[in-house]
Enzyme design. Sequence first.
Site, PDB file in Angstrom:
ATOM      1  N   GLY A  27      -4.612   6.057   3.601  1.00 33.46           N
ATOM      2  CA  GLY A  27      -3.322   6.560   3.152  1.00 33.46           C
ATOM      3  C   GLY A  27      -2.212   6.553   4.176  1.00 33.46           C
ATOM      4  N   GLU A  38      -0.728  11.559   9.299  1.00 33.13           N
ATOM      5  CA  GLU A  38      -1.290  11.706   7.961  1.00 33.13           C
ATOM      6  C   GLU A  38      -0.246  11.401   6.901  1.00 33.13           C
ATOM      7  OE1 GLU A  38      -3.937  12.041   6.364  1.00 33.13           O
ATOM      8  OE2 GLU A  38      -5.311  13.513   7.175  1.00 33.13           O
ATOM      9  N   ASP A  39      -0.719  10.916   5.769  1.00 31.32           N
ATOM     10  CA  ASP A  39       0.158  10.727   4.624  1.00 31.32           C
ATOM     11  C   ASP A  39       0.421  12.067   3.943  1.00 31.32           C
ATOM     12  OD1 ASP A  39      -2.501  10.924   3.826  1.00 31.32           O
ATOM     13  OD2 ASP A  39      -2.367   9.367   2.305  1.00 31.32           O
ATOM     14  N   ASP A  79      -3.442  18.076   1.742  1.00 32.96           N
ATOM     15  CA  ASP A  79      -3.757  18.652   0.443  1.00 32.96           C
ATOM     16  C   ASP A  79      -4.496  19.966   0.681  1.00 32.96           C
ATOM     17  OD1 ASP A  79      -4.488  19.025  -2.294  1.00 32.96           O
ATOM     18  OD2 ASP A  79      -4.467  16.873  -2.590  1.00 32.96           O
ATOM     19  N   LYS A 103       1.167  19.786   0.420  1.00 30.21           N
ATOM     20  CA  LYS A 103       1.155  20.563  -0.819  1.00 30.21           C
ATOM     21  C   LYS A 103       0.821  22.007  -0.466  1.00 30.21           C
ATOM     22  CE  LYS A 103      -0.553  16.867  -3.821  1.00 30.21           C
ATOM     23  NZ  LYS A 103      -1.674  16.508  -4.722  1.00 30.21           N
ATOM     24  N   PHE A 162      -0.522  15.344  -8.793  1.00 36.67           N
ATOM     25  CA  PHE A 162      -1.176  14.110  -8.349  1.00 36.67           C
ATOM     26  C   PHE A 162      -0.083  13.085  -8.075  1.00 36.67           C
ATOM     27  CE2 PHE A 162      -3.583  10.368  -8.079  1.00 36.67           C
ATOM     28  CZ  PHE A 162      -4.917  10.716  -7.887  1.00 36.67           C
ATOM     29  N   ASP A 165      -2.787   6.601  -3.160  1.00 35.00           N
ATOM     30  CA  ASP A 165      -3.249   5.745  -4.245  1.00 35.00           C
ATOM     31  C   ASP A 165      -3.947   6.521  -5.341  1.00 35.00           C
ATOM     32  OD1 ASP A 165      -6.602   4.850  -3.981  1.00 35.00           O
ATOM     33  OD2 ASP A 165      -5.687   6.287  -2.616  1.00 35.00           O
ATOM     34  N   ARG A 192      -0.403   2.147  -3.760  1.00 34.57           N
ATOM     35  CA  ARG A 192      -0.154   2.415  -2.335  1.00 34.57           C
ATOM     36  C   ARG A 192       1.138   1.781  -1.830  1.00 34.57           C
ATOM     37  NH1 ARG A 192      -4.527   4.673   0.268  1.00 34.57           N
ATOM     38  NH2 ARG A 192      -6.567   4.072  -0.491  1.00 34.57           N
TER      39      ARG A 192
END
Length: 185
Positions: free
Chosen positions: A48, A103-104, A107, A135, A156, A163, A169
Amino acid sequence: MEPQYDMDDFTKVIVTENEIRRKLDEIAAKVRDDYEGKELLLVGVLKGAVMVMADLARRLPPRVQMDWMAVSSYGSGTKSSGVVRILKDLDADLTGRHVLIVEDIIDSGITLHWLLGNLRSRGAASVEVAALLRKPDAVQVDIPVQYLGFDIPNEFVVGYGLDYAEHYRTLPFVAILKPEVYGDN
């Protein structure tokens, strides 16, 4: 020619390409200031973080080094198992190095929390986190994030490295994926 995107799979775009560009400019300026005179190793978390890492690295001095890790706590499901596995380890020795994990998205924070501890145990001089997205409503473990792009809703999302089943992506923006695309039909 710019690619055209079929927007039928998304409920809405929550972070535009221009917003990402501007935020990466801001983050890169802070990173340059904070690490001036120090050798910096960027550690991207596959897959990611590829887009974030590439675009952030291009905004930094050319002596910045990059390495990659692949870690997983998901197994085959969509919820974290809590057990972290290294799928691809770093090539670089971290002893005495200044490390910035790229990091992308954050979560639950479970995998990143484990990764921070793992990299610190390898003798790094410092280990910090840069994340494009977080998030807040999904976070289960408090993660100190030195460089943060955007807080987003607990939806989501796909795009800009994120992805669903290896699709989406390459989108230059981040969008909420419609539940009917990934849910049980």
